[in-house]
Design a protein around this motif. Structure first.
Motif, PDB file in Angstrom:
ATOM      1  N   TRP A   1       0.822  -1.206   0.000  1.00 56.58           N
ATOM      2  CA  TRP A   1       0.000   0.000   0.000  1.00 56.58           C
ATOM      3  C   TRP A   1       0.859   1.262   0.000  1.00 56.58           C
ATOM      4  CZ3 TRP A   1      -4.665   0.822  -1.467  1.00 56.58           C
ATOM      5  CH2 TRP A   1      -5.588  -0.230  -1.463  1.00 56.58           C
ATOM      6  N   GLN A   2       2.004   1.225   0.666  1.00 55.61           N
ATOM      7  CA  GLN A   2       2.896   2.390   0.644  1.00 55.61           C
ATOM      8  C   GLN A   2       3.369   2.677  -0.776  1.00 55.61           C
ATOM      9  OE1 GLN A   2       5.590   0.864   3.733  1.00 55.61           O
ATOM     10  NE2 GLN A   2       5.063   2.641   4.994  1.00 55.61           N
ATOM     11  N   HIS A   3       3.732   1.632  -1.508  1.00 58.60           N
ATOM     12  CA  HIS A   3       4.159   1.823  -2.899  1.00 58.60           C
ATOM     13  C   HIS A   3       3.007   2.336  -3.760  1.00 58.60           C
ATOM     14  CE1 HIS A   3       8.017   0.139  -2.062  1.00 58.60           C
ATOM     15  NE2 HIS A   3       7.598  -1.096  -1.896  1.00 58.60           N
ATOM     16  N   ARG A   4       1.799   1.832  -3.513  1.00 60.99           N
ATOM     17  CA  ARG A   4       0.642   2.277  -4.290  1.00 60.99           C
ATOM     18  C   ARG A   4       0.283   3.732  -4.011  1.00 60.99           C
ATOM     19  NH1 ARG A   4      -3.521  -2.804  -3.243  1.00 60.99           N
ATOM     20  NH2 ARG A   4      -2.727  -4.218  -4.877  1.00 60.99           N
ATOM     21  N   LEU A   5       0.343   4.118  -2.739  1.00 58.65           N
ATOM     22  CA  LEU A   5      -0.118   5.447  -2.340  1.00 58.65           C
ATOM     23  C   LEU A   5       0.892   6.560  -2.612  1.00 58.65           C
ATOM     24  CD1 LEU A   5      -1.767   4.555   1.086  1.00 58.65           C
ATOM     25  CD2 LEU A   5      -2.957   5.278  -0.985  1.00 58.65           C
TER      26      LEU A   5
ATOM     27  N   PRO B   1       0.288   2.510   6.751  1.00 57.34           N
ATOM     28  CA  PRO B   1       1.134   2.970   5.645  1.00 57.34           C
ATOM     29  C   PRO B   1       1.823   4.313   5.915  1.00 57.34           C
ATOM     30  CG  PRO B   1      -0.941   2.126   4.799  1.00 57.34           C
ATOM     31  CD  PRO B   1      -1.088   2.215   6.289  1.00 57.34           C
ATOM     32  N   LEU B   2       1.303   5.073   6.893  1.00 57.16           N
ATOM     33  CA  LEU B   2       1.848   6.399   7.175  1.00 57.16           C
ATOM     34  C   LEU B   2       2.704   6.449   8.432  1.00 57.16           C
ATOM     35  CD1 LEU B   2      -0.664   6.942   5.284  1.00 57.16           C
ATOM     36  CD2 LEU B   2      -0.903   9.111   6.492  1.00 57.16           C
ATOM     37  N   THR B   3       2.761   5.366   9.208  1.00 60.73           N
ATOM     38  CA  THR B   3       3.269   5.517  10.581  1.00 60.73           C
ATOM     39  C   THR B   3       4.365   4.530  10.982  1.00 60.73           C
ATOM     40  OG1 THR B   3       1.465   4.112  11.403  1.00 60.73           O
ATOM     41  CG2 THR B   3       1.085   6.490  11.386  1.00 60.73           C
ATOM     42  N   PHE B   4       5.058   3.912  10.015  1.00 61.26           N
ATOM     43  CA  PHE B   4       6.180   3.062  10.426  1.00 61.26           C
ATOM     44  C   PHE B   4       7.400   3.957  10.645  1.00 61.26           C
ATOM     45  CE2 PHE B   4       9.772   0.158   9.981  1.00 61.26           C
ATOM     46  CZ  PHE B   4       9.400  -0.809  10.914  1.00 61.26           C
ATOM     47  N   MET B   5       7.918   3.973  11.875  1.00 64.31           N
ATOM     48  CA  MET B   5       8.951   4.923  12.279  1.00 64.31           C
ATOM     49  C   MET B   5      10.329   4.282  12.398  1.00 64.31           C
ATOM     50  SD  MET B   5       7.318   7.796  12.590  1.00 64.31           S
ATOM     51  CE  MET B   5       5.619   8.368  12.786  1.00 64.31           C
ATOM     52  N   TYR B   6      11.329   5.047  11.981  1.00 68.26           N
ATOM     53  CA  TYR B   6      12.739   4.718  12.163  1.00 68.26           C
ATOM     54  C   TYR B   6      13.326   5.801  13.076  1.00 68.26           C
ATOM     55  CZ  TYR B   6      12.398   1.947   7.785  1.00 68.26           C
ATOM     56  OH  TYR B   6      12.053   1.054   6.800  1.00 68.26           O
ATOM     57  N   GLU B   7      13.754   5.412  14.255  1.00 69.51           N
ATOM     58  CA  GLU B   7      14.359   6.361  15.195  1.00 69.51           C
ATOM     59  C   GLU B   7      15.768   5.877  15.532  1.00 69.51           C
ATOM     60  OE1 GLU B   7      14.351   6.860  19.899  1.00 69.51           O
ATOM     61  OE2 GLU B   7      12.334   6.698  19.026  1.00 69.51           O
ATOM     62  N   GLY B   8      16.766   6.743  15.359  1.00 61.15           N
ATOM     63  CA  GLY B   8      18.113   6.251  15.612  1.00 61.15           C
ATOM     64  C   GLY B   8      19.181   7.306  15.669  1.00 61.15           C
ATOM     65  N   ARG B   9      20.400   6.776  15.753  1.00 62.43           N
ATOM     66  CA  ARG B   9      21.610   7.591  15.821  1.00 62.43           C
ATOM     67  C   ARG B   9      22.649   6.948  14.914  1.00 62.43           C
ATOM     68  NH1 ARG B   9      24.639   8.950  21.482  1.00 62.43           N
ATOM     69  NH2 ARG B   9      22.484   9.535  21.923  1.00 62.43           N
ATOM     70  N   ALA B  10      23.350   7.774  14.150  1.00 64.10           N
ATOM     71  CA  ALA B  10      24.384   7.277  13.258  1.00 64.10           C
ATOM     72  C   ALA B  10      25.602   8.171  13.384  1.00 64.10           C
ATOM     73  CB  ALA B  10      23.888   7.241  11.808  1.00 64.10           C
ATOM     74  N   TRP B  11      26.740   7.616  12.995  1.00 70.15           N
ATOM     75  CA  TRP B  11      28.009   8.318  13.129  1.00 70.15           C
ATOM     76  C   TRP B  11      28.664   8.494  11.779  1.00 70.15           C
ATOM     77  CZ3 TRP B  11      28.944  10.236  17.874  1.00 70.15           C
ATOM     78  CH2 TRP B  11      28.249   9.662  18.939  1.00 70.15           C
ATOM     79  N   ALA B  12      29.359   9.607  11.617  1.00 71.77           N
ATOM     80  CA  ALA B  12      30.140   9.860  10.415  1.00 71.77           C
ATOM     81  C   ALA B  12      31.557   9.393  10.690  1.00 71.77           C
ATOM     82  CB  ALA B  12      30.146  11.351  10.076  1.00 71.77           C
TER      83      ALA B  12
END
Length: 206
Positions: free
Chosen positions: A146-150, A191-202
């Motif tokens: 549905w995400q791809h469709r919408l 389809p609107l609310t799958f969350m990615y929360e994080g921290r990344a380093w350079a």
């Protein structure tokens, strides 16, 4: 930029992003940023009250109307803020200019997310941190379908927002190392609310 994008969309985005359930996500990533901080897609400035008072903040957004709202909020905080109207694909800062980058629900609407993430890595000091919370592609095939469709329709009414970007793959693809990552659904339509929360380093640069 058409009339809708200039005058209708900014207040709609400000209203939508003021949902109370989003505050917990903001509080998880914003206050931990320290030093000179770049916020990508600062929008109407909803994160401003959450920053530590000793942060030196650079807020970046392509919308002059959202930045006008951010200026009002900036005047009500004790955070030192410099607001820039610019695209994340071409950040007007020197190499290794900031200690941290904060990004909350912005990557979905950037036309070239990998180019923008590469720019974020460029302006970060070696070992600098990217703190992010984004919505994106669900691991559930039925939801992802549905995400791809919408998305083709959704991005036209929501300022270019894509529902189907796999955020962790994009962050790693730009050369970041993810040290923390939490993925789950927030309240609302899946389809609107799958969350990615994080921290990344350079990683250190040669």
């Amino acid at each position: 930029m058409n009339f809708y994008d200039r005058f209708i969309l900014p207040p709609l985005l400000d209203f939508a992003m003021r949902q109370s359930q989003l505050l917990a996500y903001r509080q998880a990533v914003v206050p931990v940023a320290r030093g000179r901080v770049l916020e990508i897609g600062i929008g109407s400035g909803l994160n401003l009250p959450i920053y530590s008072g000793d942060v030196e903040l650079v807020g970046l957004d392509p919308s002059e109307h959202l930045l006008a709202m951010a200026r009002v909020r900036a005047a009500e905080t004790r955070t030192k803020v410099d607001l820039l109207q610019a695209s994340a694909i071409s950040i007007p800062l020197e190499d290794a200019a900031v200690d941290a980058v904060v990004m909350t629900w912005s990557l979905c609407s950037i036309a070239d997310p990998l180019a923008a993430l590469a720019e974020m890595r460029r302006v970060l000091k070696p070992g600098g941190a990217l703190f992010f919370v984004e919505h994106g592609l669900s691991p559930e095939p039925s939801v992802a379908k549905w995400q791809h469709r919408l998305t083709p329709l959704w991005r036209h009414v929501a300022g270019g927002c894509h529902l189907d970007r796999k955020v962790d793959d994009l962050v790693r693809g730009a050369g970041f190392v993810i040290s923390e990552l939490h993925k789950d659904y927030a309240q609302g339509p899946r389809p609107l609310t799958f969350m990615y929360e994080g921290r990344a380093w350079a990683p250190g640069k040669p």
